[in-house]
Structures are given as C-alpha cells and as structure tokens.
Design a protein around this motif. Sequence first.
Motif, short mmCIF file in Angstrom:
data_model
loop_
_atom_site.label_atom_id
_atom_site.label_comp_id
_atom_site.label_asym_id
_atom_site.label_seq_id
_atom_site.Cartn_x
_atom_site.Cartn_y
_atom_site.Cartn_z
N LEU A 104 0.70 -1.27 0.03
CA LEU A 104 0.12 -0.21 0.17
C LEU A 104 0.82 1.28 0.00
O LEU A 104 0.37 2.21 -0.43
N ASP A 105 2.25 1.23 0.60
CA ASP A 105 2.86 2.31 0.53
C ASP A 105 3.53 2.56 -0.84
O ASP A 105 3.59 3.71 -1.31
N ASP A 106 3.80 1.48 -1.53
CA ASP A 106 3.98 1.52 -3.05
C ASP A 106 2.73 2.33 -3.94
O ASP A 106 3.30 3.14 -4.75
N TRP A 196 -10.87 -4.42 1.07
CA TRP A 196 -11.40 -3.04 0.59
C TRP A 196 -11.18 -2.24 1.79
O TRP A 196 -10.90 -0.95 1.74
N ARG A 197 -11.35 -2.77 3.01
CA ARG A 197 -11.44 -2.00 4.26
C ARG A 197 -10.07 -1.35 4.57
O ARG A 197 -9.94 -0.24 4.97
N ALA A 198 -9.18 -2.41 4.30
CA ALA A 198 -7.72 -2.18 4.46
C ALA A 198 -7.24 -0.77 3.42
O ALA A 198 -6.55 -0.03 3.90
N VAL A 199 -7.76 -1.15 2.23
CA VAL A 199 -7.21 -0.12 1.24
C VAL A 199 -7.89 1.32 1.46
O VAL A 199 -7.16 2.24 1.43
N ALA A 200 -9.15 1.30 1.92
CA ALA A 200 -9.86 2.47 2.26
C ALA A 200 -9.21 3.15 3.51
O ALA A 200 -9.20 4.31 3.42
N GLU A 201 -8.81 2.18 4.38
CA GLU A 201 -8.13 2.91 5.66
C GLU A 201 -6.93 3.61 5.10
O GLU A 201 -6.83 4.67 5.75
N ARG A 202 -6.06 3.15 4.39
CA ARG A 202 -4.89 3.62 3.98
C ARG A 202 -5.18 4.88 3.20
O ARG A 202 -4.55 5.87 3.56
#
Length: 472
Positions: A104-106, A196-202
């Motif tokens: 997700l950093d990338d 999706w929750r993990a992506v949206a949180e980021r």
Amino acid sequence: RFGARSTLAVLLVAVFGVGAAAAAARTPVPDSLAAGLTGPDGRTLVAHGFNTASSSKTVADGLPDFTEDDLDAEHADMGTSFVRYLISWRKVEPSPGVYDQDYLDDVAERVRWYDERGYSVMLDMHQDLWGVGITPDGQVGNGAPVWATYMDGLPVEPQPQWELYYLQPGVIRAFDNFWNTTGEHPELMDHYAGAWRAVAERFADTDAVVAYDLMNEPYGGSVQGVAFESGPLTELYQRSVDAIREVDQDSWACLEPQALGFNWGLPSALGHVDDPREGDPRIAFCPHIYPLPMDLGDGFSGTSRDLVEGTVASWRDNVLRTSHELGDVPVILGEFGLDTTLPGALDYVDLMYDTAGELGFGVTYWSRDPGGWGPYEADGTPRNLIGAVDRAYPVAVAGTARSWSWEDGVFTLVTEPDASASAPTELYLPDSIGDDVHVEGAEILEWDAASRILQLEAPAGESEITVVVSAG
Ligand code: IDC
C-alpha cells in the motif's frame, strides 16, 4: 479463429437468452444521466485518463511499468487529469487476514505522483480470469490471491484467446467457491470486503483518491446473468461498501455490472446498494464497453462498423437504465479501447468520447501500456491514439456538467452552475485550438496557454448555461 468466434456467439445466446433483452426493451430509457462524481472541493470531476496499467497484473511487486516521466509525458500530450489505477487483492491480502502495508506504501507513492500533478485517482481492484493461481506459471489470470483459489482439482487447459479461459472448469469453480455457490467457502467474500477496508483505511485521508472500483469485470462462474448480478454480486458490493464506510466516508464506490454481455450492449440486473454514509450516497456505475466484433479482432469499418454502432447505441441505453435503477448514480466508463492499427479505429475512439460527452460522463481508456492499443510505443514514440485522446474537456465543473462536445475545433459545454462552489470551472484545451481563445456564455477568469487550462466564471443567476470556446 472460427472456434473462438462460435464459442463466444453460442455463449452470448445461451447465457442471456431473449428474455433479458425483451425485459430491457420494455424498460423506458431515461433521457439524461445523473450529475457526475463530485470531488473533495465540491466540483464535478470529469474523468479523462487511462487505465494504468496492465503491466502490474502478474508481476511480483504488483506495480505498473510506469514512471513519473511517463506521467509527465501523458499530461503534456493529452491533458489527462484522472487515472484508473490497477491494484490487486493478491497484493493487498497476501495471506488470509494479513494486509501488506508495504504494498500500500508503493501504491501511495504512485498516488502521490498523480496528486502532485492535480490528478484524481480511482483505485481499481483488478481481476481477469480470477487470479494468478489458475495456471502453474501464474501468467494467465490475475487478481485473487493463490490462497483464495479453490479449483477443486478441475482443469484449466491452454486457450487461444485470454477471454476463453473464463469457460475452463477450474476457473468457473474458483468463482463458484468465491461466490459460495458451492456452499463450501462462505469466508471468501468477507475477505474481499476486508481487503477493501484495508485499502480504504490507507487512503481515507488522501483527497486525490476519489473512488474505488470494487471489482473489475465481475464473472459469475456457473451462475450467470440476472441470478448472478441481483444475487451474489450485489451482496459482495453491499459488504464491500459497508466495510469501506467503517473507515472512509467520502470516496465513491464504483459498481461494475457483469462484464459478459453488458460489454456487448446487453442489460444489467445489478441490484440497489445502500450507502451507509451520512448525506447523499456516493455510489457510481462504472461499466466497460467491448463490442463483440472487436473482441473477435475486427476494427470499425464495413459490417463491423454497423454492428459496433448498434452495440454502442444499446449499451448507451442500458447505461442510462442501470444508472437510474441504482438510484440515479453518476457514471464513469472505466474501460474501452482497441488496437488502433485496425481500420477505422480512431473513429471508434471519437464515437466513444462523443457518446460520453453527450451524456456527461468521464472515460478511462484501456490502457496506458505501450503498444498497439496504447498512446506510445515501447520506446516512448507517440502513437496515433494521442490525437484522439487529446480533446477539449471539462476537468472540473462548478456545478453540474450536463453535456459537452468537441467538434471542428469548437468546444461546447452545457452546465447547471453552482454559485456557491469553492473553485471555478476548469476546461482543458488542446494545442490545436491555439494560444488565443474566444469564449461565449461565460467570463474568462484565467487562461494559461502553457498548462492549457481555462478557468471560467459563470454569469450569476442562470440555472443553465452554454459555454462555447473556439480559437481567438
Ligand atoms: C487484457 C490485456 C492483455 C492480458 C489480458 C488478461 O490487454 O494483455 O493478457 O487482459 O489479463 C478487459 C479487461 C482487461 C483486458 C482488456 C483488453 O478488464 O484486463 O486487458 N479487456 O483485453 N475486458 C475486456 C477487454
């Protein structure tokens, strides 16, 4: 060739039948589309950009072969301001319940490149043919993690054309297990929503990320058409939207129809998805179009041209219908594209951008990858597509963008202005219009011939205005 052609044709008839088409024919077509997606400053954003990129699909790091210089080039050459950026479930959740923050950093680093240049980003959870786990070499399918790939020992045989892998028993079973048609894997859809929750949180606090495309080209496995779209697909979307809203209230959730059929101009039976956010729902409809004659390798001339024009006309009606059914939601055309060396190819590109402008929705072209479909050759040499994508368009509109057209060097835009908007309407005008511009219907606030951005002020007190821009 003939084998692929007849298989696809038989599939078309078998899967959808006359019933679905007849049902659609009875449903009236709304005569206009809902207002577009709004961005963080309240203006309507018009997507104009690329899918970036197919090169990320099967590589280990999940990142596109794409640099900041590549982004500068496309910005200078075509004035793009939006991207449909491909991410994948396999990279977000490499093992069950573990979310890879390094990946997700990338992604965030690439999002920053876009953000620094004023772009808006839609993150697309891409998949084709389920996932990398459908073949031992990991090069055919993409999207889902290997740990979520349950083919139950069924085969996947080599195919002459990538779409035909969708008919392989192993691929069908992987989807059946995901949708839990088999009753064996009730956990997989929840994992997907969790990813999706993990992506949206980021990205919840990253303004440039305005939308999440929940699943690229959903496919129902052994359950197709109405039963699939109104059943497990709607359910997956609802769970994903609910998961996203636990952490992100503002981003739009984009729903795609079943690709098989809709991409050829057939109707969708996607069900209503509830948005638990406070205020107006932020659900959008983000279909694709790939007319069948083009899937089979034809260009846009002769009989193929007639068939494709027919497809575009019925696709357009079905987009209006589904947008209305989902609650008058805005639309983005998430993918269209073709090999632009084919006869008439650029006329088709024009037809799709013209259709989008008539209805007032944005477009992301497939794709930014180099080669026959893309804007550049592998060595960076510009291709013919650039001239067709480099069009005048509204980047952002203070109010509602109803429709626009770009024809013979004249740009015409119809809007419902919003006087309370915090930023003005901005148009992109290509080099071909020249460095002096003439505007009717609004005042020029600023014209920057270098960046090609024209800022406009609407006359006060009008409910609808028509702005016409031409060479000065
Ligand atoms: C294609 C790529 C191709 C790749 C294939 C399978 O261009 O190189 O082998 O995917 O991964 C879609 C899909 C999109 C496709 C595109 C063009 O969403 O991933 O890219 N397409 O075929 N649906 C219809 C067409």
